[in-house]
Design an enzyme around this catalytic site. Sequence first.
Site, short mmCIF file in Angstrom:
data_model
loop_
_atom_site.label_atom_id
_atom_site.label_comp_id
_atom_site.label_asym_id
_atom_site.label_seq_id
_atom_site.Cartn_x
_atom_site.Cartn_y
_atom_site.Cartn_z
CD1 TRP A 153 -2.45 1.51 2.53
CD2 TRP A 153 -2.57 1.90 0.35
NE1 TRP A 153 -3.36 2.53 2.34
CE2 TRP A 153 -3.46 2.79 1.00
CE3 TRP A 153 -2.49 1.96 -1.03
CZ2 TRP A 153 -4.23 3.74 0.32
CZ3 TRP A 153 -3.26 2.91 -1.72
CH2 TRP A 153 -4.11 3.78 -1.06
NE ARG A 178 12.77 -7.20 3.50
CZ ARG A 178 12.04 -7.92 2.66
NH1 ARG A 178 10.72 -7.82 2.70
NH2 ARG A 178 12.61 -8.70 1.79
CB ALA A 197 -1.78 -2.14 -2.61
N GLY A 200 -11.03 3.77 2.27
CA GLY A 200 -11.90 3.36 1.17
C GLY A 200 -11.44 2.02 0.61
CE LYS A 229 -10.26 -2.44 5.44
NZ LYS A 229 -9.30 -3.16 4.60
CG ASP A 244 -12.01 -0.13 3.22
OD1 ASP A 244 -11.42 -0.89 2.43
OD2 ASP A 244 -11.44 0.45 4.16
CG ASN A 302 -7.55 -8.20 7.53
OD1 ASN A 302 -7.19 -8.45 8.67
ND2 ASN A 302 -7.15 -7.11 6.89
#
Length: 331
Positions: free
Chosen positions: A12, A33, A140, A136, A191, A244, A256
Site C-alpha cells: 500500500w 529493508r 494496492a 476506502g 472492516k 471498503d 484479512n
Amino acid sequence: MTRAAVIGSGAWGTAFAKVLAEAGAPVTIWGRRASVVDEIRDRRSNEGSLPGVKLPETVTATGDLAAAVDGAGLIAIAVPSQTLRGNLADWSGHFGRDATIVSLMKGIELGTTKRMSEVIVETAQVEPERVVVVSGPNLAPEIAAGQPTATVVACLDEERAKRVQHALALPYFRPYTSDDVVGCELGGAVKNVIALAYGMTVAMGMGDNTRASLITRGLAETARLGAALGADPLTFAGLAGLGDLVASCSSPMARNRTFGEHLGRGESLEQAQAATRQTAEGVKSCLSIRDLARAHDVEMPIVEQVEKVCHEGADPRIAVKMLMGREIKPE
C-alpha cells in the site's frame, strides 16, 4: 508540487507513492529493508510487494528516515498499526512544522483503543488539523495497475483535505473529501475484522446468502460503534464504510479475508501467519475493537466471535453457528 514522503515500503505504501508521483509530486519512500530500498531506488520496482509494477522516475527510496522526510510537505505513513506509537517516538522529530501527516493505516491501537490519527496527534505532538486519513476500497495491486477506484480523504481542516485531494487526483484515482475522521477510521478498522469472518465462511463453503448477511450485519456493527463515538452515519454507507468492507470481503487479494480462509480451514493463528506471510490487521484489532465496543456498551457479536477464534482457540464453525443462532430480540 510539494515533495512527498511515504514511510513504509509495503504494497500500500508503494502504491500510494506511485499515485502521488503520477499526480506530479516527487516522492521518497522510506523502507526498513535495505534490499527493498535498493530495488525501488535502482530498478523502480518492488517485486516482493507489487510484482510487475513499474514505478515512475520521480519515486526514489532511502533507509534514512530523516533524509526521506526532509522538506516533505506531505508525509504518508503506511506501517502496521500496532507499531505506530513506538516508531513515531523516533520519527516525529524529523517532521516539518507544517507538514501534512497522512495516515494510510487501518487499525485500533491495543491497550489504548485509540484510532491511528489519535496516536499520531498524541505521539508526534501535532495538531489534529494536520492529520489526514485516507480510507476506502484501497486494494494496492489494483491501484498500482491503474484500475479505476475512488477513496476518501478525511481531515478536520477542510482546506488541507482539499490540498491532499488535489495531490492524489488522477484519471483512475478519484478522491473525495470528508470531515468525518472518526467514521472513516472506524470503517477501515472494523472492516478488517469482518473480512476475517468472511474468509472463514468462504473456507467453510458457505453460500452467498451467508456472505451477504455477514457483510450487512458487519456494516450494522460498524455503524453502531460509529454512532456511539459521534461519527456521521452516512459515512458508513459510502466508500470508507460499505465500499471498503465489500472490497476487503470479496477480493481474494485482501489480506484479512485470505487470513480468515486459513482459520476457516482449521489452521492455528501461527499456521495462518506462516502461510500468508503478511500482516492481517484484523487479527490484533479485533481485541482493541472489542474493548472499545464494550467500553461504550455497543453490541458487536461478529467482532466478539472473531476474537474468540483468533485468540481463544474457538472453532470457526461453532463461532458461525453462534452468530446465526443468536436469540432474536423484539423491536
